[in-house]
Design a protein around this motif. Structure first.
Motif, PDB file in Angstrom:
ATOM      1  N   SER A 146       0.674  -1.250  -0.143  1.00 39.78           N
ATOM      2  CA  SER A 146      -0.035  -0.131   0.093  1.00 39.78           C
ATOM      3  C   SER A 146       0.797   1.148   0.020  1.00 39.78           C
ATOM      4  O   SER A 146       0.640   2.130  -0.658  1.00 39.78           O
ATOM      5  N   ALA A 147       1.798   1.280   0.838  1.00 44.72           N
ATOM      6  CA  ALA A 147       2.668   2.529   1.023  1.00 44.72           C
ATOM      7  C   ALA A 147       3.192   2.848  -0.474  1.00 44.72           C
ATOM      8  O   ALA A 147       3.213   4.023  -0.601  1.00 44.72           O
ATOM      9  N   VAL A 148       3.769   1.866  -1.107  1.00 45.25           N
ATOM     10  CA  VAL A 148       4.524   2.080  -2.296  1.00 45.25           C
ATOM     11  C   VAL A 148       3.567   2.634  -3.391  1.00 45.25           C
ATOM     12  O   VAL A 148       3.659   3.539  -4.062  1.00 45.25           O
ATOM     13  N   PHE A 149       2.480   1.568  -3.632  1.00 45.53           N
ATOM     14  CA  PHE A 149       1.787   1.720  -4.782  1.00 45.53           C
ATOM     15  C   PHE A 149       0.512   2.881  -4.532  1.00 45.53           C
ATOM     16  O   PHE A 149       0.280   3.792  -5.515  1.00 45.53           O
ATOM     17  N   GLN A 150       0.396   3.145  -3.155  1.00 43.33           N
ATOM     18  CA  GLN A 150      -0.684   4.267  -3.243  1.00 43.33           C
ATOM     19  C   GLN A 150       0.337   5.935  -3.395  1.00 43.33           C
ATOM     20  O   GLN A 150      -0.326   6.717  -3.913  1.00 43.33           O
ATOM     21  N   PHE A 151       1.381   5.644  -2.949  1.00 48.40           N
ATOM     22  CA  PHE A 151       2.248   6.902  -3.151  1.00 48.40           C
ATOM     23  C   PHE A 151       2.216   7.029  -4.783  1.00 48.40           C
ATOM     24  O   PHE A 151       1.998   8.043  -5.159  1.00 48.40           O
ATOM     25  N   VAL A 152       2.647   5.940  -5.560  1.00 46.87           N
ATOM     26  CA  VAL A 152       2.927   6.136  -7.096  1.00 46.87           C
ATOM     27  C   VAL A 152       1.544   6.612  -7.479  1.00 46.87           C
ATOM     28  O   VAL A 152       1.550   7.494  -8.623  1.00 46.87           O
ATOM     29  N   TYR A 153       0.519   6.011  -7.312  1.00 50.00           N
ATOM     30  CA  TYR A 153      -0.949   6.473  -7.697  1.00 50.00           C
ATOM     31  C   TYR A 153      -1.161   7.717  -7.571  1.00 50.00           C
ATOM     32  O   TYR A 153      -1.556   8.488  -8.565  1.00 50.00           O
ATOM     33  N   GLY A 154      -0.998   8.062  -6.426  1.00 53.38           N
ATOM     34  CA  GLY A 154      -1.150   9.656  -6.009  1.00 53.38           C
ATOM     35  C   GLY A 154      -0.373  10.487  -6.752  1.00 53.38           C
ATOM     36  O   GLY A 154      -0.718  11.569  -7.358  1.00 53.38           O
ATOM     37  N   TYR A 155       1.072  10.059  -6.918  1.00 51.94           N
ATOM     38  CA  TYR A 155       1.846  10.912  -7.483  1.00 51.94           C
ATOM     39  C   TYR A 155       1.636  11.116  -9.057  1.00 51.94           C
ATOM     40  O   TYR A 155       1.546  12.442  -9.723  1.00 51.94           O
ATOM     41  N   GLY A 156       1.252  10.011  -9.442  1.00 53.04           N
ATOM     42  CA  GLY A 156       1.168   9.835 -11.111  1.00 53.04           C
ATOM     43  C   GLY A 156      -0.128  10.791 -11.333  1.00 53.04           C
ATOM     44  O   GLY A 156      -0.363  11.290 -12.557  1.00 53.04           O
ATOM     45  N   THR A 157      -1.170  10.633 -10.449  1.00 53.48           N
ATOM     46  CA  THR A 157      -2.306  11.300 -10.780  1.00 53.48           C
ATOM     47  C   THR A 157      -2.215  12.907 -10.718  1.00 53.48           C
ATOM     48  O   THR A 157      -2.702  13.317 -11.866  1.00 53.48           O
ATOM     49  N   ILE A 158      -1.467  13.358  -9.694  1.00 54.19           N
ATOM     50  CA  ILE A 158      -1.460  14.824  -9.773  1.00 54.19           C
ATOM     51  C   ILE A 158      -0.519  15.286 -11.076  1.00 54.19           C
ATOM     52  O   ILE A 158      -0.673  16.429 -11.474  1.00 54.19           O
ATOM     53  N   GLU A 159       0.332  14.389 -11.104  1.00 56.69           N
ATOM     54  CA  GLU A 159       1.439  14.799 -12.374  1.00 56.69           C
ATOM     55  C   GLU A 159       0.601  14.894 -13.592  1.00 56.69           C
ATOM     56  O   GLU A 159       0.954  15.804 -14.282  1.00 56.69           O
ATOM     57  N   GLY A 160       0.021  13.683 -13.903  1.00 57.54           N
ATOM     58  CA  GLY A 160      -0.890  13.599 -14.954  1.00 57.54           C
ATOM     59  C   GLY A 160      -1.898  14.655 -15.215  1.00 57.54           C
ATOM     60  O   GLY A 160      -1.962  15.203 -16.263  1.00 57.54           O
ATOM     61  N   HIS A 161      -2.447  15.059 -14.279  1.00 56.67           N
ATOM     62  CA  HIS A 161      -3.508  16.211 -14.028  1.00 56.67           C
ATOM     63  C   HIS A 161      -2.687  17.480 -14.419  1.00 56.67           C
ATOM     64  O   HIS A 161      -3.330  18.290 -15.323  1.00 56.67           O
ATOM     65  N   TYR A 162      -1.710  17.746 -13.729  1.00 52.33           N
ATOM     66  CA  TYR A 162      -0.944  18.944 -13.851  1.00 52.33           C
ATOM     67  C   TYR A 162      -0.761  19.090 -15.417  1.00 52.33           C
ATOM     68  O   TYR A 162      -0.810  20.135 -15.872  1.00 52.33           O
ATOM     69  N   LEU A 163      -0.059  18.048 -15.866  1.00 57.11           N
ATOM     70  CA  LEU A 163       0.519  18.089 -17.400  1.00 57.11           C
ATOM     71  C   LEU A 163      -0.680  18.364 -18.248  1.00 57.11           C
ATOM     72  O   LEU A 163      -0.578  19.087 -19.357  1.00 57.11           O
ATOM     73  N   ALA A 164      -1.995  17.643 -18.062  1.00 61.90           N
ATOM     74  CA  ALA A 164      -2.939  17.698 -18.994  1.00 61.90           C
ATOM     75  C   ALA A 164      -3.439  19.246 -18.870  1.00 61.90           C
ATOM     76  O   ALA A 164      -3.960  19.796 -19.606  1.00 61.90           O
ATOM     77  N   ARG A 165      -3.618  19.927 -17.553  1.00 56.27           N
ATOM     78  CA  ARG A 165      -3.937  21.348 -17.371  1.00 56.27           C
ATOM     79  C   ARG A 165      -3.168  22.125 -18.227  1.00 56.27           C
ATOM     80  O   ARG A 165      -3.613  23.119 -18.945  1.00 56.27           O
ATOM     81  N   ALA A 166      -1.833  21.914 -18.248  1.00 56.13           N
ATOM     82  CA  ALA A 166      -0.917  22.909 -18.965  1.00 56.13           C
ATOM     83  C   ALA A 166      -0.903  22.706 -20.341  1.00 56.13           C
ATOM     84  O   ALA A 166      -1.229  23.708 -21.060  1.00 56.13           O
ATOM     85  N   ALA A 167      -1.241  21.523 -20.963  1.00 55.08           N
ATOM     86  CA  ALA A 167      -1.476  21.364 -22.284  1.00 55.08           C
ATOM     87  C   ALA A 167      -2.833  21.990 -22.850  1.00 55.08           C
ATOM     88  O   ALA A 167      -2.848  22.544 -23.844  1.00 55.08           O
ATOM     89  N   ASP A 168      -3.962  21.766 -22.076  1.00 49.45           N
ATOM     90  CA  ASP A 168      -5.153  22.454 -22.280  1.00 49.45           C
ATOM     91  C   ASP A 168      -5.097  23.711 -22.439  1.00 49.45           C
ATOM     92  O   ASP A 168      -5.515  24.560 -23.284  1.00 49.45           O
ATOM     93  N   ALA A 169      -4.118  24.227 -21.549  1.00 54.92           N
ATOM     94  CA  ALA A 169      -4.144  26.107 -21.482  1.00 54.92           C
ATOM     95  C   ALA A 169      -2.876  26.350 -22.733  1.00 54.92           C
ATOM     96  O   ALA A 169      -2.712  27.667 -22.984  1.00 54.92           O
ATOM     97  N   GLY A 170      -2.537  25.479 -23.248  1.00 51.67           N
ATOM     98  CA  GLY A 170      -1.527  25.801 -24.491  1.00 51.67           C
ATOM     99  C   GLY A 170      -0.206  26.249 -24.036  1.00 51.67           C
ATOM    100  O   GLY A 170       0.596  26.913 -24.633  1.00 51.67           O
ATOM    101  N   MET A 171       0.185  25.632 -22.826  1.00 46.41           N
ATOM    102  CA  MET A 171       1.385  26.335 -22.188  1.00 46.41           C
ATOM    103  C   MET A 171       2.370  25.042 -22.021  1.00 46.41           C
ATOM    104  O   MET A 171       1.919  23.975 -21.792  1.00 46.41           O
TER     105      MET A 171
END
Lengths: 252, 252
Positions: free
Chosen positions: B163-188
């Motif tokens: 749990s410790a390892v993969f919940q971390f990766v899940y959470g981290y990958g989630t916000i990272e993907g989210h962030y990059l998608a938002r940036a791309a949507d804004a064309g930046m």
DNA sequence: ACCTGAACACCGTTCAAGT
DNA sequence: ACCTGAACACCGTTCAAGT
């Protein structure tokens, strides 16, 4: 034509809007509506029926008002959900800045966050969807940073350690809340639901492979109840994280 | 009336359904439709336009078919999304069962999972929403368990460490993907978007308090680019988790 | 066996109009 | 200043009908 992000490049958060239109007295209006009352009703509905069933029309009915009245106080459904998100973060009891050592305060914070996510299963998708920079969320993240900073990590490691701990808690609280909500929806206790799900998986030929693995887990866990397992795994993982922080602090 | 969970007590997963109706040849039919083609089109659309914009009608249009044809192969939209979810897990390259030591295999698995979540930002909400017991997801979780088991932890600690390892990766990958998608949507670029968001937060009076805290983080991080920061934090956290596993294994 | 069209019961949101 | 009603452009899904 310039390629734009949708129509109108939506403002990224309620918290970055101009002065709120709502937030006046509340009682002066015919309906007694204001942002606070609307947000409270939203949280109540989300708790009772879940995120999927929540709608502006449903909320308006709850407030004995026409569907569109709410839009006087709130620009969009997204804004309203952001308000509910931060309201929930306001329930967290944050430990004092000084007192116990950082380990004890970290356990307290992690426990608070976990139980918040379990209490409000709709919170986890919202925390992922929005920026989560409301005043209560910011107070929480400030406290978390204060605590981690006391652990003696090198400066470049603070944000990584913070991620490790709180992404874990977020993920754990999310699946735990989800699981308990599913069980409740099915009208079962967590233990009955577990047995039921296990049987379904075991009986399905497509699920072979999940079986042996689950048997091992069960064996390792002994005859615990589901909530004992959840407690034990959470505690073990948190101690693992604390031990990891200590080890990284020692490396310097 | 007996109180039931909604109407008909929905089956908990596609993978626990009876024999699939679809999955035939594909080419015999007028439209050449089958589950595989439908699932692939779904993944493509989710990548291109995101989960929020995905609809059965939109998908049907993509397949040059009427809205309701898809329902011959798939019972509900939920079932279809479960199929897409497991298809994405099929992209993971799982390390061999033997070879490197557990640390190296854990780093490989964590990296694969993280990049999957970043590549498909829609995957994270779906992994939270459904049981995620498709064949590819099960193969992944089996591999993860094999790896963790080699670390010499006490039996009662294996699931917690996992749990410790993969919940971390899940959470981290989630916000990272989210962030990059938002940036791309804004064309930046990610860096431009970061500066832009910082400025918005800094200028807004309601956001005071977020500022000093963010300045500290920036200072600690030095003049890195966003992707360097993301890389560094992820790596540090993963080493922290490995150190934590080692420490707990030593405790016995 | 597979696909279509019309229909039902919903959504979020806009807009002109009321008080 | 606050609230309403009608309307627009969507949803997922059911169902009877076509080939």
């Amino acid at each position: 034509m310039v390629k734009a992000a949708g129509k109108g490049a939506a403002r990224p958060s309620v918290w970055l809007a101009g002065q709120a239109r709502g937030g006046r007295r509340g009682g002066g209006q015919p309906s007694g509506l204001d942002r606070k009352r609307i947000t409270e009703a939203t949280v109540r509905l989300l708790d009772a029926e879940g995120l999927a069933k929540f709608s502006m029309r449903r909320l308006a009915a709850e407030l004995n008002v026409t569907a569109m009245s709410v839009y006087w106080y709130v620009d969009t459904k997204d804004d309203l959900l952001e308000l509910a998100l931060d309201a929930a973060f306001g329930e967290l009891r944050l430990p004092d800045a000084d007192g116990d050592d950082w380990r004890e305060r970290l356990r307290a914070l992690a426990g608070e966050y976990r139980s918040l996510l379990v209490r409000h299963p709709w919170l986890s998708p919202l925390a992922g969807r929005y920026l989560n920079i409301g005043p209560h969320a910011r107070a929480f993240s400030r406290t978390v940073q204060d605590v981690i900073r006391r652990a003696g990590l090198p400066a470049h490691g603070v944000t990584g350690a913070l991620s490790a701990v709180f992404q874990f808690v977020y993920g754990y609280g999310t699946i735990e809340g989800h699981y308990l909500a599913r069980a409740a929806d099915a009208g079962m206790t967590p233990d009955d639901y577990y047995r039921h799900a296990m049987r379904a998986v075991t009986e399905d030929p497509a699920a072979s492979g999940a079986v042996e693995q689950s048997r091992d887990i069960m064996a390792a866990r002994g005859g615990d109840t589901v909530s004992e397992m959840l407690e034990r795994d959470f505690d073990f993982a948190l101690e693992l994280l604390i031990a990891g922080i200590e080890a990284m602090a020692a490396r310097g």
